[in-house]
Write an enzyme that holds these catalytic residues in place. Sequence first.
Site, PDB file in Angstrom:
ATOM      1  N   HIS A 220     -60.078 -60.214  45.174  1.00  0.00           N
ATOM      2  CA  HIS A 220     -58.673 -60.421  44.697  1.00  0.00           C
ATOM      3  C   HIS A 220     -58.672 -62.081  45.486  1.00  0.00           C
ATOM      4  O   HIS A 220     -58.568 -62.116  46.531  1.00  0.00           O
ATOM      5  CB  HIS A 220     -57.712 -59.988  44.868  1.00  0.00           C
ATOM      6  CG  HIS A 220     -57.655 -58.854  43.795  1.00  0.00           C
ATOM      7  ND1 HIS A 220     -56.246 -58.203  43.283  1.00  0.00           N
ATOM      8  CD2 HIS A 220     -58.186 -58.292  42.659  1.00  0.00           C
ATOM      9  CE1 HIS A 220     -56.375 -57.485  42.325  1.00  0.00           C
ATOM     10  NE2 HIS A 220     -57.709 -57.555  42.005  1.00  0.00           N
TER      11      HIS A 220
ATOM     12  N   TYR B 254     -46.035 -58.289  43.339  1.00  0.00           N
ATOM     13  CA  TYR B 254     -44.934 -57.724  44.392  1.00  0.00           C
ATOM     14  C   TYR B 254     -43.695 -58.410  43.519  1.00  0.00           C
ATOM     15  O   TYR B 254     -43.654 -59.534  43.294  1.00  0.00           O
ATOM     16  CB  TYR B 254     -45.232 -58.648  45.610  1.00  0.00           C
ATOM     17  CG  TYR B 254     -46.297 -57.971  46.521  1.00  0.00           C
ATOM     18  CD1 TYR B 254     -47.623 -58.483  46.202  1.00  0.00           C
ATOM     19  CD2 TYR B 254     -46.172 -57.159  47.261  1.00  0.00           C
ATOM     20  CE1 TYR B 254     -48.518 -58.049  46.940  1.00  0.00           C
ATOM     21  CE2 TYR B 254     -47.023 -56.671  48.235  1.00  0.00           C
ATOM     22  CZ  TYR B 254     -48.348 -57.065  48.208  1.00  0.00           C
ATOM     23  OH  TYR B 254     -49.420 -56.679  48.935  1.00  0.00           O
TER      24      TYR B 254
ATOM     25  N   PRO C 280     -45.611 -51.356  54.702  1.00  0.00           N
ATOM     26  CA  PRO C 280     -46.642 -51.750  53.767  1.00  0.00           C
ATOM     27  C   PRO C 280     -46.647 -52.932  52.955  1.00  0.00           C
ATOM     28  O   PRO C 280     -47.533 -53.256  52.222  1.00  0.00           O
ATOM     29  CB  PRO C 280     -47.094 -50.446  52.975  1.00  0.00           C
ATOM     30  CG  PRO C 280     -45.739 -49.551  52.902  1.00  0.00           C
ATOM     31  CD  PRO C 280     -45.033 -49.877  54.202  1.00  0.00           C
TER      32      PRO C 280
ATOM     33  N   LYS D 179     -50.938 -54.481  55.755  1.00  0.00           N
ATOM     34  CA  LYS D 179     -51.408 -54.725  57.158  1.00  0.00           C
ATOM     35  C   LYS D 179     -51.892 -53.569  57.854  1.00  0.00           C
ATOM     36  O   LYS D 179     -52.683 -53.516  58.877  1.00  0.00           O
ATOM     37  CB  LYS D 179     -50.570 -55.584  57.783  1.00  0.00           C
ATOM     38  CG  LYS D 179     -50.339 -57.002  57.335  1.00  0.00           C
ATOM     39  CD  LYS D 179     -51.468 -57.856  57.661  1.00  0.00           C
ATOM     40  CE  LYS D 179     -51.630 -58.851  56.542  1.00  0.00           C
ATOM     41  NZ  LYS D 179     -52.832 -59.183  55.974  1.00  0.00           N
TER      42      LYS D 179
ATOM     43  N   TYR E 204     -51.681 -63.091  54.589  1.00  0.00           N
ATOM     44  CA  TYR E 204     -52.015 -61.958  53.814  1.00  0.00           C
ATOM     45  C   TYR E 204     -53.716 -61.455  53.948  1.00  0.00           C
ATOM     46  O   TYR E 204     -53.991 -60.654  53.977  1.00  0.00           O
ATOM     47  CB  TYR E 204     -51.696 -62.393  52.357  1.00  0.00           C
ATOM     48  CG  TYR E 204     -51.666 -61.051  51.467  1.00  0.00           C
ATOM     49  CD1 TYR E 204     -52.697 -60.630  50.810  1.00  0.00           C
ATOM     50  CD2 TYR E 204     -50.563 -60.377  51.150  1.00  0.00           C
ATOM     51  CE1 TYR E 204     -52.738 -59.723  50.033  1.00  0.00           C
ATOM     52  CE2 TYR E 204     -50.423 -59.099  50.278  1.00  0.00           C
ATOM     53  CZ  TYR E 204     -51.636 -58.875  49.595  1.00  0.00           C
ATOM     54  OH  TYR E 204     -51.663 -57.670  48.993  1.00  0.00           O
TER      55      TYR E 204
HETATM   56  P1  FAS Z   1     -54.409 -42.164  60.488  1.00  0.00           P
HETATM   57  O1  FAS Z   1     -52.898 -41.597  60.767  1.00  0.00           O
HETATM   58  O2  FAS Z   1     -54.989 -42.646  59.276  1.00  0.00           O
HETATM   59  O3  FAS Z   1     -55.358 -41.184  61.085  1.00  0.00           O
HETATM   60  C1  FAS Z   1     -55.142 -40.345  62.194  1.00  0.00           C
HETATM   61  C2  FAS Z   1     -55.892 -39.128  62.317  1.00  0.00           C
HETATM   62  O4  FAS Z   1     -55.761 -38.350  63.420  1.00  0.00           O
HETATM   63  C3  FAS Z   1     -55.537 -38.368  60.968  1.00  0.00           C
HETATM   64  O5  FAS Z   1     -56.568 -37.895  60.460  1.00  0.00           O
HETATM   65  C4  FAS Z   1     -54.819 -37.002  61.851  1.00  0.00           C
HETATM   66  O6  FAS Z   1     -55.072 -35.889  61.070  1.00  0.00           O
HETATM   67  C5  FAS Z   1     -55.306 -37.269  63.193  1.00  0.00           C
HETATM   68  N1  FAS Z   1     -54.665 -36.532  64.347  1.00  0.00           N
HETATM   69  C6  FAS Z   1     -53.315 -36.752  64.497  1.00  0.00           C
HETATM   70  N2  FAS Z   1     -52.862 -36.179  65.724  1.00  0.00           N
HETATM   71  C7  FAS Z   1     -54.042 -35.354  66.056  1.00  0.00           C
HETATM   72  C8  FAS Z   1     -54.338 -34.663  67.320  1.00  0.00           C
HETATM   73  N3  FAS Z   1     -53.302 -34.192  67.923  1.00  0.00           N
HETATM   74  N4  FAS Z   1     -55.555 -34.247  67.235  1.00  0.00           N
HETATM   75  C9  FAS Z   1     -56.545 -34.608  66.670  1.00  0.00           C
HETATM   76  N5  FAS Z   1     -56.509 -35.388  65.514  1.00  0.00           N
HETATM   77  C10 FAS Z   1     -55.077 -35.820  65.184  1.00  0.00           C
HETATM   78  N6  FAS Z   1     -51.585 -49.203  55.076  1.00  0.00           N
HETATM   79  C11 FAS Z   1     -51.807 -50.375  54.558  1.00  0.00           C
HETATM   80  O7  FAS Z   1     -52.517 -51.520  54.790  1.00  0.00           O
HETATM   81  N7  FAS Z   1     -51.419 -50.542  52.959  1.00  0.00           N
HETATM   82  C12 FAS Z   1     -50.599 -49.198  52.483  1.00  0.00           C
HETATM   83  O8  FAS Z   1     -50.458 -49.363  51.260  1.00  0.00           O
HETATM   84  C13 FAS Z   1     -50.434 -48.246  53.180  1.00  0.00           C
HETATM   85  N8  FAS Z   1     -49.863 -47.047  52.777  1.00  0.00           N
HETATM   86  C14 FAS Z   1     -49.779 -45.859  53.338  1.00  0.00           C
HETATM   87  C15 FAS Z   1     -48.867 -44.691  52.831  1.00  0.00           C
HETATM   88  C16 FAS Z   1     -48.519 -43.841  53.872  1.00  0.00           C
HETATM   89  C17 FAS Z   1     -47.664 -42.482  53.464  1.00  0.00           C
HETATM   90  C18 FAS Z   1     -48.940 -43.840  55.336  1.00  0.00           C
HETATM   91  C19 FAS Z   1     -48.639 -42.597  56.232  1.00  0.00           C
HETATM   92  C20 FAS Z   1     -49.692 -45.004  55.569  1.00  0.00           C
HETATM   93  C21 FAS Z   1     -49.968 -46.193  54.752  1.00  0.00           C
HETATM   94  N9  FAS Z   1     -50.697 -47.087  55.390  1.00  0.00           N
HETATM   95  C22 FAS Z   1     -50.802 -48.306  54.483  1.00  0.00           C
HETATM   96  C23 FAS Z   1     -51.047 -47.363  56.697  1.00  0.00           C
HETATM   97  C24 FAS Z   1     -52.345 -46.475  56.871  1.00  0.00           C
HETATM   98  O9  FAS Z   1     -53.155 -46.956  55.935  1.00  0.00           O
HETATM   99  C25 FAS Z   1     -52.653 -46.523  58.303  1.00  0.00           C
HETATM  100  O10 FAS Z   1     -52.635 -47.796  58.710  1.00  0.00           O
HETATM  101  C26 FAS Z   1     -53.987 -46.004  58.474  1.00  0.00           C
HETATM  102  O11 FAS Z   1     -54.208 -44.789  58.005  1.00  0.00           O
HETATM  103  C27 FAS Z   1     -54.362 -46.281  60.033  1.00  0.00           C
HETATM  104  O12 FAS Z   1     -55.361 -45.386  60.419  1.00  0.00           O
HETATM  105  P2  FAS Z   1     -55.715 -44.563  61.502  1.00  0.00           P
HETATM  106  O13 FAS Z   1     -54.995 -45.343  62.825  1.00  0.00           O
HETATM  107  O14 FAS Z   1     -56.817 -44.114  61.794  1.00  0.00           O
HETATM  108  O15 FAS Z   1     -54.498 -43.511  61.645  1.00  0.00           O
HETATM  109  C1  PHB Z   2     -51.827 -50.395  47.630  1.00  0.00           C
HETATM  110  O1  PHB Z   2     -52.342 -50.673  46.831  1.00  0.00           O
HETATM  111  O2  PHB Z   2     -51.451 -48.893  47.923  1.00  0.00           O
HETATM  112  C2  PHB Z   2     -51.000 -51.068  48.316  1.00  0.00           C
HETATM  113  C3  PHB Z   2     -51.442 -52.469  47.926  1.00  0.00           C
HETATM  114  C4  PHB Z   2     -50.710 -53.564  48.695  1.00  0.00           C
HETATM  115  C5  PHB Z   2     -49.631 -53.468  49.603  1.00  0.00           C
HETATM  116  C6  PHB Z   2     -49.304 -52.183  49.805  1.00  0.00           C
HETATM  117  C7  PHB Z   2     -49.812 -50.907  49.182  1.00  0.00           C
HETATM  118  O3  PHB Z   2     -48.882 -54.314  50.168  1.00  0.00           O
END
Ligand code: FAS
Ligand code: PHB
Length: 389
Positions: A72, A200, A292, A296, A384
């Site tokens: 994009h 957005y 989100p 980032k 961005y």
């Molecule tokens: P994660 O949370 O992905 O991974 C951590 C891992 O550690 C998990 O698998 C967990 O099971 C494990 N863990 C936890 N405690 C533990 C323990 N005590 N022992 C062993 N393992 C353990 N980011 C965006 O950029 N755009 C988005 O749209 C977006 N949407 C999101 C929506 C939701 C609902 C959430 C919660 C996050 C979203 N994020 C988004 C942010 C997300 O993408 C995170 O930045 C990303 O998963 C970060 O990755 P990790 O740091 O690996 O953490």
């Molecule tokens: C998504 O595709 O899940 C998404 C994209 C951009 C954002 C947040 C979420 O800023």
Amino acid sequence: MRTQVAIIGGGPSGLLLSQLLHRKGIDSVVLERQTRDYVLSRIRAGVLEWGMVELLREAGVGQRMDAEGIIHEGTLLAAQNRTIRIDFRKLTGKAVMIYGQTEITHDLYDARDAMGGVVIHEAEGVTPHGLDSDAPHVTYVKDGTEHRIDCDFVAGCDGFHGVSRKSIPSSVLKEFERVYPFGWLGVLSETPPADDELIYAIHERGFALCSMRRADLSRHYVQVPLTDRVEDWSDDAFWAELKRRIPEHAAQRLVTGPSIEKSIAPLRSFVAEPMRWGRLFLVGDAAHIVPPTGAKGLNLAASDVHYLYNGLLAHYQDGTPEGLDDYSRKALLRVWKAERFSWSMTNMMHRFPDQGDFGQRMQESELDYLEHSTAAQTALAENYVGLPY
Ligand code: FAS
Ligand code: PHB
């Protein structure tokens, strides 16, 4: 068991760090408390900064992303039925890649398997020990048996609710937090995207986002009060609300369909300092959370991994400590810039219950300034697509 780096958490941070280290002959073990299927069932991020694209290629897991990802070169901001296009390519010379976090996690697990990487799932009670000594170790329980892993370093890649951050003494750790008075109701549907690029939208009823994963798989969001529950929202109610908030041309062409995933995510800004304590390094969501709105979260996890990976490489290959000693300072400089951008995008694009008429005029004038200023659009675009690592 002994390894060089014990990695707590098998999400994108932990898997990517393990993959990068393994390719340089540095040994690690990933301890994940969930099953692999559970980790792969999570629907999260969708937009990759170019720095993350390059890091995934460096890790040898970029093939499917390059084949299936969508590049994009801009994004659309919509308000009061006017649409502002932010032209990333013209303003920064860069672009972003649309490729779901779920796919990245799949690719990383496949690569770990192919290299014989050690990822232990359903590891319970993972506990780091001796972090302030020269000989840390991690214990965990698997199938009722306690195990111990002696290591040189521990990477806390265990997300916001993990054990790593809590292992840093409260006298050392400083936390910064802002909780937003709304959440995002997200729907994944096997329908074509609303437009060629992300939309957005800010409307008097609240924020909406039209995103995508593929040409036949869309991800949409609407801002909802924190009191809403996902069962309060039928698919029809979701689509009707989304159409109210996005520009008319997009609402008219929007193809709706059944949700294959529907969830409400709370929004917060959070940073824990420092990101290192002794032999423990916090990575990704274990150290920071962003709303989100700026896409980032996952991308910050990637830049943390980049800094820690290079610090560990310098330690093991050249015997130099500088990269590890400077990890927290360097990572936090980028984290705080992304926190600022995500906070500012959230303030500009959401309706706050207490914003009042003055606050609404501030939002309207910020969007008006953005529409007519190349400097303002360039500032948004360079944040961005991702500031330099
Ligand atoms: P994660 O949370 O992905 O991974 C951590 C891992 O550690 C998990 O698998 C967990 O099971 C494990 N863990 C936890 N405690 C533990 C323990 N005590 N022992 C062993 N393992 C353990 N980011 C965006 O950029 N755009 C988005 O749209 C977006 N949407 C999101 C929506 C939701 C609902 C959430 C919660 C996050 C979203 N994020 C988004 C942010 C997300 O993408 C995170 O930045 C990303 O998963 C970060 O990755 P990790 O740091 O690996 O953490
Ligand atoms: C998504 O595709 O899940 C998404 C994209 C951009 C954002 C947040 C979420 O800023």
